[in-house]
Design a protein around this motif. Structure first.
Motif, PDB file in Angstrom:
ATOM      1  N   GLY A 460     -68.336  37.616 103.119  1.00 47.61           N
ATOM      2  CA  GLY A 460     -66.532  38.220 102.757  1.00 47.61           C
ATOM      3  C   GLY A 460     -66.838  38.580 100.870  1.00 47.61           C
ATOM      4  N   ASP A 461     -65.724  38.649 100.277  1.00 50.15           N
ATOM      5  CA  ASP A 461     -65.745  39.710  98.818  1.00 50.15           C
ATOM      6  C   ASP A 461     -65.337  38.880  98.306  1.00 50.15           C
ATOM      7  OD1 ASP A 461     -63.092  38.990  99.079  1.00 50.15           O
ATOM      8  OD2 ASP A 461     -62.195  40.927  97.940  1.00 50.15           O
ATOM      9  N   SER A 462     -64.772  37.588  98.235  1.00 52.37           N
ATOM     10  CA  SER A 462     -65.457  35.819  97.173  1.00 52.37           C
ATOM     11  C   SER A 462     -66.832  35.627  97.517  1.00 52.37           C
ATOM     12  CB  SER A 462     -64.007  34.981  97.916  1.00 52.37           C
ATOM     13  OG  SER A 462     -64.599  33.977  97.146  1.00 52.37           O
ATOM     14  N   ALA A 463     -67.331  35.289  98.503  1.00 53.60           N
ATOM     15  CA  ALA A 463     -68.596  34.665  98.796  1.00 53.60           C
ATOM     16  C   ALA A 463     -69.211  35.387  98.637  1.00 53.60           C
ATOM     17  CB  ALA A 463     -68.616  34.950 100.863  1.00 53.60           C
ATOM     18  N   ILE A 485     -69.094  44.204 102.718  1.00 58.73           N
ATOM     19  CA  ILE A 485     -68.425  43.400 102.208  1.00 58.73           C
ATOM     20  C   ILE A 485     -67.041  43.419 102.921  1.00 58.73           C
ATOM     21  CG2 ILE A 485     -67.705  42.563  99.967  1.00 58.73           C
ATOM     22  CD1 ILE A 485     -70.249  42.790  98.726  1.00 58.73           C
ATOM     23  N   PHE A 486     -66.567  42.493 103.206  1.00 56.92           N
ATOM     24  CA  PHE A 486     -65.777  42.706 103.760  1.00 56.92           C
ATOM     25  C   PHE A 486     -64.162  42.526 102.934  1.00 56.92           C
ATOM     26  CE2 PHE A 486     -65.862  41.658 108.570  1.00 56.92           C
ATOM     27  CZ  PHE A 486     -66.636  43.051 109.034  1.00 56.92           C
ATOM     28  N   ASN A 487     -63.706  43.524 101.888  1.00 57.19           N
ATOM     29  CA  ASN A 487     -63.140  43.390 100.722  1.00 57.19           C
ATOM     30  C   ASN A 487     -61.718  43.838 101.406  1.00 57.19           C
ATOM     31  OD1 ASN A 487     -62.146  44.205  97.678  1.00 57.19           O
ATOM     32  ND2 ASN A 487     -63.870  45.527  98.313  1.00 57.19           N
ATOM     33  N   ASN A 488     -61.208  42.717 101.080  1.00 61.00           N
ATOM     34  CA  ASN A 488     -59.817  42.485 101.651  1.00 61.00           C
ATOM     35  C   ASN A 488     -58.943  41.710 100.086  1.00 61.00           C
ATOM     36  OD1 ASN A 488     -60.076  40.217 101.067  1.00 61.00           O
ATOM     37  ND2 ASN A 488     -60.101  39.062 102.932  1.00 61.00           N
ATOM     38  N   ASP A 489     -60.080  42.261  98.629  1.00 53.32           N
ATOM     39  CA  ASP A 489     -59.535  41.976  97.619  1.00 53.32           C
ATOM     40  C   ASP A 489     -59.063  41.150  96.925  1.00 53.32           C
ATOM     41  OD1 ASP A 489     -59.881  44.965  97.173  1.00 53.32           O
ATOM     42  OD2 ASP A 489     -57.147  45.120  97.530  1.00 53.32           O
ATOM     43  N   GLY A 490     -59.318  39.927  98.175  1.00 50.91           N
ATOM     44  CA  GLY A 490     -60.060  38.330  97.560  1.00 50.91           C
ATOM     45  C   GLY A 490     -59.989  37.178  98.944  1.00 50.91           C
ATOM     46  N   ILE A 491     -59.581  36.651  98.116  1.00 55.85           N
ATOM     47  CA  ILE A 491     -60.097  35.152  98.479  1.00 55.85           C
ATOM     48  C   ILE A 491     -58.819  35.217  99.604  1.00 55.85           C
ATOM     49  CG2 ILE A 491     -60.178  32.538  98.498  1.00 55.85           C
ATOM     50  CD1 ILE A 491     -61.012  32.587  95.372  1.00 55.85           C
ATOM     51  N   TYR A 492     -58.892  34.666 101.041  1.00 52.45           N
ATOM     52  CA  TYR A 492     -58.563  34.209 102.265  1.00 52.45           C
ATOM     53  C   TYR A 492     -57.265  35.917 102.636  1.00 52.45           C
ATOM     54  CZ  TYR A 492     -59.226  29.493 100.930  1.00 52.45           C
ATOM     55  OH  TYR A 492     -59.743  28.627 100.962  1.00 52.45           O
ATOM     56  N   ARG A 493     -57.096  36.272 101.279  1.00 57.10           N
ATOM     57  CA  ARG A 493     -55.643  37.666 101.434  1.00 57.10           C
ATOM     58  C   ARG A 493     -55.919  38.524 100.127  1.00 57.10           C
ATOM     59  NH1 ARG A 493     -52.374  36.728 105.419  1.00 57.10           N
ATOM     60  NH2 ARG A 493     -50.994  37.702 104.831  1.00 57.10           N
TER      61      ARG A 493
HETATM   62 MG    MG Z   1     -61.530  38.109 100.565  1.00 59.66          MG
END
Ligand code: MG
Ligand code: TPP
Length: 579
Positions: A460-463, A485-493
């Protein structure tokens, strides 16, 4: 005159040869016990120690932060059954490594955190030494054992005790405190060599009692709807053939916990991974092998376990584990290899196959779930959703079953666990018992170093941010690691907004459209920006084929993903009405 000088030189050289010191005794003690890799960060008082260790043939891998070095040591321990070694400086370096030590202990990974420490006399009088801290006292409650060596003559015993404590019984983390003064202490070389200890049989087999084995077999035989759950203890045991034989000869469906995936392939006909909720609810006898009834298994009770009465058999090396959450009707205490071998003796050709209505019901459920999922995994959406991206990575692992998968995040973790099938033991390394973020790069580096296999880290991008600076380490040692990196711009979403309308973004949101791939390029690695599952697959294949350090920024829909992944129910809720 010159002859006299020469003879003095020879004498002093001989005298030097006949002496050893703390530096060399620690190195010799580690080498004597086959501990030939150190993960750490240099600084006072262990800089020269690292140099000398390298000169003496130990592989010294330098990190950018001790927590990552500690995580590397921990997973090296899991993969090799030998304690991984993490080396840090005093106070702050020690504390940075301590999180990894505590996490290793929680996960039952054997490791030894070796930290240099400051002058005892000054520390104990709290007179303000350089990096002053009572490290031994602080480490003690967070690990299996903690030792300090004050005299060079005790180094052999100190290292031996640390090794035994780390790997015997239930493995875990050990702290070894080495004060600065120890390293320079001189000792007669011969006495020094004699003081070293080669640890014989560091993790002795613990044979289960025959009566306990018989009790377990009787309970298992009486089952109408039996289930075996494999945990990472079973993976650690390296009793792969025996475990496979136990499952196949008994015909009992099995459920692998996250890091036990691949002990038998997830595609095995007896694997109930895709029918998890059904087997937990409806089983009547559950045999736990190297897995604890902690939160990850809902403590063995409550809604997810259904109403039907259940009997638990538990195989574990730690007797105190029994009855920790629910009654265990058949405890089998011993090392997993010995316990499974003993059980196997009782499972002969006359062992009754589990009732066909049970195995049939599981198969139907599993086939249904797999069929439902299949089309979602084939989508080629841009921006990607989790299923599309993971569908591509699932194929990668299917085609390269010997690659090691490192995985952390929330949605990135939970969905990858469910979607990416594993085919071989100890190939899936993840956040473990605590669900801790930050293991990613440390695990990936050690996995590459210890196994020489290609590593795919799905982050995850945060991780990723917790250990991201170690991409430099990956490039420096030119490791075959591909980070996605699964970049979804944040933590969870990446879609939360600040409810006040203020300038600060919401706490779960990062810079939009970040290009993590540029980080890798900064250090000479390969960076790729992937916007579709096809692009992602191509980039990962190229990385795996080349073995070059690679980081792929996988652009995910910021709206994909749910709060806390699969464990949103653990979030406390406010009872107050929203304004
Ligand atoms: Mg994320
Ligand atoms: C050391 C630590 N700090 C914080 C957390 C809380 N936490 C759980 S998952 C997560 C990050 C999830 O975001 P990401 O990695 O981007 O995954 P996503 O769900 O977006 O795919 C965080 C911060 C944790 N588990 N461990």
């Amino acid at each position: 005159m010159s002859a006299v000088v020469q003879s003095i030189d020879v004498n002093s050289a001989t005298a030097e040869r006949e002496q050893t010191d703390g530096f060399h005794l620690v190195i010799d003690a580690l080498k004597l016990n086959g501990l030939t890799t150190i993960y750490g960060v240099p600084g006072i008082p262990i800089t020269d120690f690292g140099r000398m260790a390298q000169a003496e043939g130990i592989r010294v891998i330098s990190f950018r932060h001790e927590q990552n070095a500690g995580n590397a040591a921990a997973i090296a321990g899991f993969l090799t059954k030998k304690p991984g070694i993490c080396l840090t400086v005093s106070a702050p370096g020690f504390l940075n490594g301590l999180t990894a030590l505590a996490n290793a202990t929680t996960n039952c990974f054997p490791m030894i955190l070796i930290s240099g420490s400051s002058e005892r006399e000054i520390v104990d009088l709290q007179q303000g030494d350089y990096e002053e801290m009572d490290q031994l006292a602080i480490a003690r409650p967070l690990c299996k054992a903690a030792f300090r060596v004050l005299h060079a003559a005790d180094i052999g015993i100190g290292v031996a005790r640390a090794i035994r404590a780390a790997v015997s019984g239930r493995p875990g983390g050990v702290y070894l405190d080495l004060p600065a003064k120890l390293f320079g202490q001189l000792m007669d070389a011969e006495a020094g060599a004699k003081s070293l200890v080669k640890v014989i049989d560091a993790a002795p087999a613990q044979i289960p009692a025959p009566a306990a084995v018989k009790r377990a077999l009787d309970v298992l035989k009486s089952a109408k709807r039996p289930l075996i759950i494999l945990g990472k203890g079973a993976a650690y045991a390296q009793a792969d053939d025996a475990i496979r034989a136990l499952i196949e000869k008994s015909g009992i469906p099995f459920l692998p916990m996250s890091m036990a995936k691949g002990l038998l392939p997830d595609t095995h006909p007896q694997c109930a991974g895709a029918a998890r909720s059904t087997v937990l609810k409806d089983s009547d006898v559950v045999m736990l092998i190297g897995t604890r009834l902690n939160w990850l298994l809902s403590h063995g009770k409550g809604k997810s376990w259904g109403d039907a009465p259940k009997k638990f058999i538990q195989i574990d090396i730690e007797p105190k584990e029994m009855d920790s959450n629910v009654e265990i009707v058949a405890p089998v205490v011993g090392d997993i290899g010995s316990c499974v071998a003993a059980l196997l003796e009782g499972i002969d050709g006359r062992w009754p196959a589990p009732p066909a209505d049970w195995t049939g019901a599981i198969k139907t459920k599993r086939d249904d779930n797999v069929a439902k999922m299949a089309p979602r995994l084939m989508n080629n959406n841009s921006p990607m959703d989790y299923h599309g991206a993971l569908g591509a990575l699932r194929t990668v692992i299917k085609e390269r079953p010997d690659a090691i998968l490192v995985n952390e995040g929330a949605n990135t973790l939970d969905l990858a666990r469910g979607i990416i099938d594993m085919y071989q033991p100890r190939k899936r390394l993840d956040v473990g018992t605590w669900g801790v973020m930050g293991i990613g790069m440390g695990f990936a580096i050690a996995a590459a170093i210890e196994t020489g296999k290609p590593v795919l880290a799905v982050e995850g991008d945060s991780a990723f941010g917790f250990s991201g600076m170690e991409v430099e380490t990956i490039c420096r040692y030119n490791l075959p690691v591909c980070v996605v990196i699964f970049n979804n711009d944040g933590i969870y979403r990446g879609t939360d907004v600040n409810p006040t309308g203020g300038a600060d973004v919401a706490p779960t949101v990062f810079v939009k459209g970040s290009r993590y791939d540029k980080m890798m390029e900064a250090f000479g690695g390969v960076g790729v920006n992937a916007t579709t599952p096809d692009e992602l697959k191509r980039a990962v294949d190229a990385a795996m084929n080349s073995g070059k350090p690679t980081l792929i920024n996988a652009v995910l829909d910021p709206a994909a993903g749910s709060e806390s992944g699969r464990i949103g129910n653990l979030n406390p809720q406010s009872k107050l009405k929203k304004k």
